[in-house]
Motif scaffolding. Structure first.
Motif, mmCIF file in Angstrom:
data_model
loop_
_atom_site.group_PDB
_atom_site.id
_atom_site.type_symbol
_atom_site.label_atom_id
_atom_site.label_comp_id
_atom_site.label_asym_id
_atom_site.label_seq_id
_atom_site.Cartn_x
_atom_site.Cartn_y
_atom_site.Cartn_z
ATOM 1 N N TYR A 211 -12.868 4.549 13.361
ATOM 2 C CA TYR A 211 -12.070 4.162 12.186
ATOM 3 C C TYR A 211 -10.740 3.510 12.579
ATOM 4 O O TYR A 211 -9.731 3.659 11.888
ATOM 5 N N MET A 212 -10.732 2.774 13.671
ATOM 6 C CA MET A 212 -9.481 2.307 14.262
ATOM 7 C C MET A 212 -8.658 1.419 13.322
ATOM 8 O O MET A 212 -7.459 1.634 13.151
ATOM 9 N N GLU A 213 -9.300 0.422 12.704
ATOM 10 C CA GLU A 213 -8.553 -0.517 11.852
ATOM 11 C C GLU A 213 -7.899 0.221 10.689
ATOM 12 O O GLU A 213 -6.734 -0.022 10.353
ATOM 13 N N ILE A 214 -8.656 1.127 10.053
ATOM 14 C CA ILE A 214 -8.134 1.883 8.899
ATOM 15 C C ILE A 214 -6.966 2.755 9.338
ATOM 16 O O ILE A 214 -5.943 2.838 8.655
ATOM 17 N N GLU A 215 -7.114 3.416 10.486
ATOM 18 C CA GLU A 215 -6.054 4.308 10.987
ATOM 19 C C GLU A 215 -4.751 3.533 11.222
ATOM 20 O O GLU A 215 -3.677 3.962 10.825
ATOM 21 N N ALA B 204 -1.196 3.897 9.060
ATOM 22 C CA ALA B 204 0.034 4.295 9.763
ATOM 23 C C ALA B 204 1.159 3.294 9.495
ATOM 24 O O ALA B 204 2.312 3.671 9.277
ATOM 25 N N LEU B 205 0.783 2.018 9.468
ATOM 26 C CA LEU B 205 1.761 0.961 9.210
ATOM 27 C C LEU B 205 2.309 1.072 7.789
ATOM 28 O O LEU B 205 3.526 1.032 7.574
ATOM 29 N N GLU B 206 1.397 1.254 6.837
ATOM 30 C CA GLU B 206 1.803 1.374 5.430
ATOM 31 C C GLU B 206 2.658 2.624 5.200
ATOM 32 O O GLU B 206 3.610 2.606 4.424
ATOM 33 N N GLY B 207 2.296 3.718 5.873
ATOM 34 C CA GLY B 207 3.016 4.983 5.676
ATOM 35 C C GLY B 207 4.214 5.160 6.596
ATOM 36 O O GLY B 207 4.877 6.201 6.566
ATOM 37 N N SER B 208 4.465 4.170 7.441
ATOM 38 C CA SER B 208 5.600 4.200 8.388
ATOM 39 C C SER B 208 5.611 5.468 9.252
ATOM 40 O O SER B 208 6.643 6.116 9.421
#
Length: 390
Positions: free
Chosen positions: A247-251, A255-259
């Motif tokens: 699930y690498m892309e989703i992870e 993480a980017l969106e949630g900072s």
């Protein structure tokens, strides 16, 4: 060490010329990212609008990557593979369910595959399920974040625990190994806690219950070692399926969106190091651990073979298994089996329209793994040429 994975005659021994050409066509398609995107959208649209495409999907991508539409439908594939020493893990690959009826149905299917495994113990040594097959993702997430449940959510969670207990006890009673898949990092803590309880209960004599660690997560090596310490202190065995991850892309995007700091290793090289460190640690501790090494990586597979030789571990030691997905890396699976190693292929099954999300995810993952699809194509082309010249 002898480079056994280049032997295409052994790798494709079960494929006739027509199946080999179909495989070539599919991997050629998968190697094109744009085609995968368009094809995935079209397949989704066709199934949602009930266009008559199931026959076409069944004859191409489904039959290459799946064992059948039901567990009985898989048996001819199971028997064919086992005739060459490759075992099966029947994987009911219907994803994204949300109702109690659907979770009960997933439990019943898991119990059915455990019964199948008991009847054909060597050919089907493992059963498998996903934690979110037994309950809502949201509840695993909330539990992992240690947020309080409402009364109805607690009742729901108790039913999830009950389903885990029923499946794990059944596997224990029937002496069938049970793999529990890993999912997204933000629900995994709760799943890990539940699986730990099942290991404590059912892995006292040997590993029956197997958790899964995704080694593209930089924290999993430490998790694995802590789990092992707990097991040694409390007197149970650790069963683990070790994989790179799915699930690498989703992870990364979450993480980017949630900072927050991404749980994913900085690059593939770091993931490879992490994976190899994990399987090395486990092979050095086989007295209290059992390893299912889920890998399509030839270097890691050779390394494991060398480690087994170094530590005098028999090729067919039941605490050590290699695993690949059906329809992929046959050069690893069949050549390992030809040298008497324990090998099991994940054999997805389910109704064609319901397995499509799995197949689309698999195709998208293949396009993002550098070199994997090209290697498959190269091997298939080598075998086609060899047969022409034979």
């Amino acid at each position: 060490m002898e480079k056994i994975f280049n032997n295409t005659e052994v790798a494709f021994i079960l494929k006739n010329n027509k199946e080999l050409k179909r495989a070539h066509f599919l991997f050629k398609m998968i190697s094109n990212r744009a085609l995968v995107k368009i094809g995935s959208s079209l397949a989704n649209f066709a199934i949602k609008t009930h266009l008559p495409v199931q026959g076409l999907i069944r004859a191409t991508v489904f039959d290459h990557f799946c064992g059948g539409i039901s567990e009985n439908d898989c048996l001819k594939v199971v028997d064919r593979m086992y005739s060459k020493g490759v075992s099966s893990v029947l994987d009911y690959s219907v994803e994204g369910k949300e109702t109690e009826e659907q979770f009960d149905a997933a439990l019943n299917m898991t119990l059915k595959t455990i019964a199948f495994a008991k009847d054909r113990h060597q050919a089907i040594p493992f059963a498998v399920f996903k934690p979110t097959g037994f309950g809502r993702f949201f509840l695993f997430e909330k539990k992992g974040e240690k947020l309080p449940f409402t009364k109805s959510e607690q009742q729901e969670w108790d039913r999830i625990l009950e389903r885990f207990e029923i499946a794990c006890k059944d596997a224990f009673d029937k002496d069938v190994y049970l793999l529990i898949d890993a999912e997204h990092s933000w629900m995994q803590d709760a799943a890990d806690e539940v699986v730990l309880e099942m290991m404590r209960k059912y892995n006292k004599e040997k590993a029956i219950i197997f958790n899964t660690v995704q080694m593209y997560r930089w924290d999993r090596l430490e998790f694995l070692k802590k789990l092992h310490e707990t097991a040694k202190n409390e007197g149970f065995h650790v069963g683990l399926k070790v994989v790179r991850g799915a699930y690498m892309e989703i992870e990364r995007s979450r993480a980017l969106e949630g900072s927050y700091t991404s749980p994913i290793c900085v690059d593939k090289a770091a993931t490879d190091i992490n994976f190899d460190a994990a399987v090395t640690y486990m092979l050095e501790n086989l007295d209290t651990m059992a390893l299912f090494a889920g890998t399509h990586n030839e270097s890691s597979s050779y390394m494991l073979m060398e480690l087994m030789t170094k530590h005098n571990i028999r090729h067919n030691d039941t605490r050590m298994w290699f695993g690949q997905l059906y329809g992929m890396s046959d050069n690893i699976s069949y050549n390992l089996a030809d040298h008497d190693y324990n090998v099991a292929k994940y054999l997805p099954f389910g109704p064609v329209n319901e397995v499509m999300p799995y197949l689309i995810r698999r195709a998208e993952e293949n396009t993002s793994v550098a070199g994997q699809t090209n290697r498959e194509l190269s091997l298939i082309e080598t075998e086609i040429k060899r047969r022409k010249n034979a």
